[in-house]
Write a protein that holds these residues in place. Structure first.
Motif, PDB file in Angstrom:
ATOM      1  N   THR A 243       0.824  -1.206   0.000  1.00 50.50           N
ATOM      2  CA  THR A 243       0.000   0.000   0.000  1.00 50.50           C
ATOM      3  C   THR A 243       0.862   1.262   0.000  1.00 50.50           C
ATOM      4  O   THR A 243       0.715   2.129  -0.860  1.00 50.50           O
ATOM      5  CB  THR A 243      -0.926   0.025   1.233  1.00 50.50           C
ATOM      6  N   GLU A 244       1.769   1.345   0.942  1.00 52.30           N
ATOM      7  CA  GLU A 244       2.600   2.532   1.092  1.00 52.30           C
ATOM      8  C   GLU A 244       3.892   2.396   0.279  1.00 52.30           C
ATOM      9  O   GLU A 244       4.588   1.383   0.365  1.00 52.30           O
ATOM     10  CB  GLU A 244       2.965   2.745   2.561  1.00 52.30           C
ATOM     11  N   THR A 245       4.200   3.412  -0.508  1.00 52.93           N
ATOM     12  CA  THR A 245       5.464   3.425  -1.248  1.00 52.93           C
ATOM     13  C   THR A 245       6.441   4.387  -0.595  1.00 52.93           C
ATOM     14  O   THR A 245       6.039   5.351   0.056  1.00 52.93           O
ATOM     15  CB  THR A 245       5.265   3.830  -2.724  1.00 52.93           C
ATOM     16  N   ILE A 246       7.713   4.120  -0.788  1.00 46.83           N
ATOM     17  CA  ILE A 246       8.761   4.990  -0.262  1.00 46.83           C
ATOM     18  C   ILE A 246       9.657   5.427  -1.409  1.00 46.83           C
ATOM     19  O   ILE A 246       9.826   4.698  -2.395  1.00 46.83           O
ATOM     20  CB  ILE A 246       9.594   4.288   0.836  1.00 46.83           C
ATOM     21  N   PRO A 247      10.254   6.617  -1.321  1.00 49.52           N
ATOM     22  CA  PRO A 247      11.134   7.089  -2.384  1.00 49.52           C
ATOM     23  C   PRO A 247      12.482   6.386  -2.340  1.00 49.52           C
ATOM     24  O   PRO A 247      12.821   5.700  -1.362  1.00 49.52           O
ATOM     25  CB  PRO A 247      11.278   8.581  -2.077  1.00 49.52           C
ATOM     26  N   LEU A 248      13.236   6.572  -3.388  1.00 47.52           N
ATOM     27  CA  LEU A 248      14.552   5.947  -3.504  1.00 47.52           C
ATOM     28  C   LEU A 248      15.409   6.152  -2.269  1.00 47.52           C
ATOM     29  O   LEU A 248      16.009   5.203  -1.747  1.00 47.52           O
ATOM     30  CB  LEU A 248      15.280   6.510  -4.737  1.00 47.52           C
ATOM     31  N   ASN A 249      15.479   7.393  -1.750  1.00 45.22           N
ATOM     32  CA  ASN A 249      16.415   7.671  -0.665  1.00 45.22           C
ATOM     33  C   ASN A 249      16.037   7.025   0.661  1.00 45.22           C
ATOM     34  O   ASN A 249      16.807   7.099   1.622  1.00 45.22           O
ATOM     35  CB  ASN A 249      16.626   9.178  -0.483  1.00 45.22           C
ATOM     36  N   GLU A 250      14.873   6.357   0.733  1.00 41.34           N
ATOM     37  CA  GLU A 250      14.503   5.609   1.928  1.00 41.34           C
ATOM     38  C   GLU A 250      14.645   4.105   1.741  1.00 41.34           C
ATOM     39  O   GLU A 250      14.413   3.332   2.674  1.00 41.34           O
ATOM     40  CB  GLU A 250      13.065   5.944   2.339  1.00 41.34           C
ATOM     41  N   THR A 251      15.031   3.676   0.546  1.00 37.97           N
ATOM     42  CA  THR A 251      15.179   2.240   0.281  1.00 37.97           C
ATOM     43  C   THR A 251      16.554   1.761   0.718  1.00 37.97           C
ATOM     44  O   THR A 251      17.513   2.539   0.796  1.00 37.97           O
ATOM     45  CB  THR A 251      15.007   1.935  -1.220  1.00 37.97           C
ATOM     46  N   LEU A 252      16.661   0.456   0.955  1.00 39.58           N
ATOM     47  CA  LEU A 252      17.948  -0.128   1.325  1.00 39.58           C
ATOM     48  C   LEU A 252      18.948  -0.039   0.180  1.00 39.58           C
ATOM     49  O   LEU A 252      20.154   0.073   0.415  1.00 39.58           O
ATOM     50  CB  LEU A 252      17.763  -1.589   1.743  1.00 39.58           C
ATOM     51  N   LEU A 253      18.453  -0.086  -1.053  1.00 42.37           N
ATOM     52  CA  LEU A 253      19.354   0.058  -2.188  1.00 42.37           C
ATOM     53  C   LEU A 253      20.138   1.360  -2.113  1.00 42.37           C
ATOM     54  O   LEU A 253      21.304   1.428  -2.502  1.00 42.37           O
ATOM     55  CB  LEU A 253      18.565   0.033  -3.507  1.00 42.37           C
ATOM     56  N   TYR A 254      19.477   2.394  -1.587  1.00 43.74           N
ATOM     57  CA  TYR A 254      20.113   3.718  -1.479  1.00 43.74           C
ATOM     58  C   TYR A 254      20.914   3.828  -0.185  1.00 43.74           C
ATOM     59  O   TYR A 254      22.092   4.195  -0.204  1.00 43.74           O
ATOM     60  CB  TYR A 254      19.035   4.795  -1.527  1.00 43.74           C
ATOM     61  N   THR A 255      20.302   3.521   0.949  1.00 43.42           N
ATOM     62  CA  THR A 255      20.980   3.737   2.237  1.00 43.42           C
ATOM     63  C   THR A 255      22.183   2.816   2.405  1.00 43.42           C
ATOM     64  O   THR A 255      23.170   3.179   3.053  1.00 43.42           O
ATOM     65  CB  THR A 255      20.000   3.533   3.408  1.00 43.42           C
ATOM     66  N   GLU A 256      22.114   1.603   1.814  1.00 47.23           N
ATOM     67  CA  GLU A 256      23.272   0.711   1.836  1.00 47.23           C
ATOM     68  C   GLU A 256      24.176   0.924   0.626  1.00 47.23           C
ATOM     69  O   GLU A 256      25.243   0.313   0.533  1.00 47.23           O
ATOM     70  CB  GLU A 256      22.798  -0.748   1.880  1.00 47.23           C
ATOM     71  N   ASP A 257      23.734   1.771  -0.293  1.00 50.92           N
ATOM     72  CA  ASP A 257      24.475   2.154  -1.503  1.00 50.92           C
ATOM     73  C   ASP A 257      24.983   0.946  -2.285  1.00 50.92           C
ATOM     74  O   ASP A 257      26.132   0.903  -2.717  1.00 50.92           O
ATOM     75  CB  ASP A 257      25.625   3.096  -1.157  1.00 50.92           C
ATOM     76  N   ARG A 258      24.113  -0.005  -2.482  1.00 49.31           N
ATOM     77  CA  ARG A 258      24.494  -1.228  -3.184  1.00 49.31           C
ATOM     78  C   ARG A 258      24.866  -0.985  -4.640  1.00 49.31           C
ATOM     79  O   ARG A 258      25.686  -1.689  -5.214  1.00 49.31           O
ATOM     80  CB  ARG A 258      23.349  -2.230  -3.137  1.00 49.31           C
ATOM     81  N   LEU A 259      24.234   0.016  -5.253  1.00 50.34           N
ATOM     82  CA  LEU A 259      24.469   0.300  -6.671  1.00 50.34           C
ATOM     83  C   LEU A 259      25.290   1.569  -6.894  1.00 50.34           C
ATOM     84  O   LEU A 259      25.595   1.907  -8.031  1.00 50.34           O
ATOM     85  CB  LEU A 259      23.129   0.447  -7.399  1.00 50.34           C
ATOM     86  N   GLY A 260      25.610   2.278  -5.813  1.00 51.87           N
ATOM     87  CA  GLY A 260      26.302   3.551  -5.963  1.00 51.87           C
ATOM     88  C   GLY A 260      25.358   4.712  -6.205  1.00 51.87           C
ATOM     89  O   GLY A 260      25.787   5.814  -6.538  1.00 51.87           O
ATOM     90  N   LEU A 261      24.044   4.471  -6.012  1.00 49.86           N
ATOM     91  CA  LEU A 261      23.065   5.521  -6.297  1.00 49.86           C
ATOM     92  C   LEU A 261      23.187   6.701  -5.340  1.00 49.86           C
ATOM     93  O   LEU A 261      22.951   7.846  -5.729  1.00 49.86           O
ATOM     94  CB  LEU A 261      21.646   4.942  -6.246  1.00 49.86           C
ATOM     95  N   MET A 262      23.564   6.445  -4.083  1.00 50.18           N
ATOM     96  CA  MET A 262      23.750   7.544  -3.143  1.00 50.18           C
ATOM     97  C   MET A 262      24.904   8.437  -3.593  1.00 50.18           C
ATOM     98  O   MET A 262      24.775   9.672  -3.628  1.00 50.18           O
ATOM     99  CB  MET A 262      24.023   7.023  -1.730  1.00 50.18           C
ATOM    100  N   GLU A 263      25.993   7.824  -3.975  1.00 46.77           N
ATOM    101  CA  GLU A 263      27.143   8.608  -4.434  1.00 46.77           C
ATOM    102  C   GLU A 263      26.816   9.342  -5.723  1.00 46.77           C
ATOM    103  O   GLU A 263      27.221  10.497  -5.909  1.00 46.77           O
ATOM    104  CB  GLU A 263      28.351   7.702  -4.627  1.00 46.77           C
ATOM    105  N   MET A 264      26.095   8.696  -6.607  1.00 48.61           N
ATOM    106  CA  MET A 264      25.699   9.349  -7.856  1.00 48.61           C
ATOM    107  C   MET A 264      24.780  10.526  -7.588  1.00 48.61           C
ATOM    108  O   MET A 264      24.899  11.588  -8.215  1.00 48.61           O
ATOM    109  CB  MET A 264      25.022   8.348  -8.785  1.00 48.61           C
ATOM    110  N   ASP A 265      23.859  10.352  -6.641  1.00 50.29           N
ATOM    111  CA  ASP A 265      22.936  11.421  -6.268  1.00 50.29           C
ATOM    112  C   ASP A 265      23.701  12.619  -5.714  1.00 50.29           C
ATOM    113  O   ASP A 265      23.468  13.775  -6.098  1.00 50.29           O
ATOM    114  CB  ASP A 265      21.944  10.893  -5.246  1.00 50.29           C
ATOM    115  N   GLN A 266      24.629  12.348  -4.827  1.00 48.10           N
ATOM    116  CA  GLN A 266      25.419  13.420  -4.215  1.00 48.10           C
ATOM    117  C   GLN A 266      26.304  14.130  -5.233  1.00 48.10           C
ATOM    118  O   GLN A 266      26.613  15.312  -5.075  1.00 48.10           O
ATOM    119  CB  GLN A 266      26.262  12.841  -3.078  1.00 48.10           C
TER     120      GLN A 266
END
Length: 296
Positions: A243-266
């Protein structure tokens, strides 16, 4: 004499820059479409060529005929498709200096797999137009001309999206992401769980994705095709509910930076674009204003 040589070198270099060809573009179509449909990919190719004279545009065809290309968007193993495309692109002399890539709907996540798995030739900018990067959990509607295929898909998914037979056979099952059963998804997803680093972190995948200059994600704000639409910006359902969706920056993919998305975002490499309209519905003017700058 030295000043003359410097002047001549400058003139020659200037001429070389003037003769530089546009960065090539590779396009991958979505579910139920084909490489050269004049109402979809053929139209995109035409309007890009009009605005960027001399550009080489390759619209990927998976199969020997347009019918086979369309059928493969439903029934050909995605990992095999990505391998086929990687080989195709590596052999194309017009792409050896690098290219931009633009994927429509499921073509968006398929081209991201190309970035992560096949860095040669390099992709400069990746543009995902309605791509489902966290997968889907439902098929609320399908293209009218493919209604019989869509009915079959629903029946197959009802039987079990993560059975080996369905995973091997059905493209859409390979990015089916059940938020109510994350463990089974991570264990048995043939494609998406791998490219999203949800079993283990492949440092090469991460390095290759981070090599992009820009990763552009287009979300359709009135999308009735993708469930949930948040997947188009790498968001998804919160675990253990649908039911509830969360944005990218709240997902584990982002907070654990598994793909480098946090670094790319910054680093300003992630671009999030929203467009009013249903799935893949946008105007030529919107495309020229918002997408064309990443192709020039």
């Amino acid at each position: 004499m030295a000043s003359i040589r410097l002047f001549v070198s400058f003139v020659l270099l200037s001429g070389a820059f003037c003769r530089m060809e546009p960065v090539p573009l590779v396009i991958w179509h979505g579910m139920g479409d084909s490489c050269c449909n004049p109402e979809s990919m053929g139209y995109i190719k035409k309007i890009v060529e009009k605005k960027i004279p001399g550009i080489y545009v390759l619209s990927l065809k998976i199969g020997s005929t347009l019918i086979e290309d369309m059928e493969n968007s439903f029934f050909k193993n995605v990992n095999d498709q990505v391998t086929l495309v990687c080989d195709m692109l590596a052999k194309d002399p017009k792409l050896k200096g690098g290219y931009n890539a633009m994927g429509f709907s499921q073509g968006g996540q398929f081209l991201r797999a190309v970035v992560q798995r096949c860095p040669t030739p390099p992709i400069i900018n990746l543009i995902s137009v309605g791509g489902q990067h966290q997968g889907v959990y439902g098929f609320p509607r399908c293209p009218g001309e493919s209604s019989h295929i869509c009915d079959w898909i629903r029946k197959m998914l009802d039987l079990g999206a993560y059975t080996k037979e369905v995973q091997d056979r059905l493209v859409q099952a390979q990015y089916w992401h059940d938020p109510l059963n994350e463990e089974e998804y991570r264990k048995k997803s043939l494609f998406l769980a791998d490219i999203n680093q949800e079993r283990f972190v492949n440092t090469t995948y991460k390095k290759n994705l981070m090599s992009l200059n820009k990763f552009v994600m287009v979300k359709f704000l009135n999308d009735t095709m993708v469930d949930p639409p948040a997947s188009e910006w790498f968001g998804y359902y919160r675990s253990n509910q649908a039911t509830e969706t969360i944005p990218l920056n709240e997902t584990l993919l982002y907070t654990e930076d598994r793909l480098g998305l946090m670094e790319m975002d910054q680093a300003g490499k992630l671009v999030f674009l929203g467009v009013e309209g249903d799935h893949l519905h946008f105007s030529k003017d919107w495309f020229y204003k918002n997408i064309l700058p990443f192709l020039q």
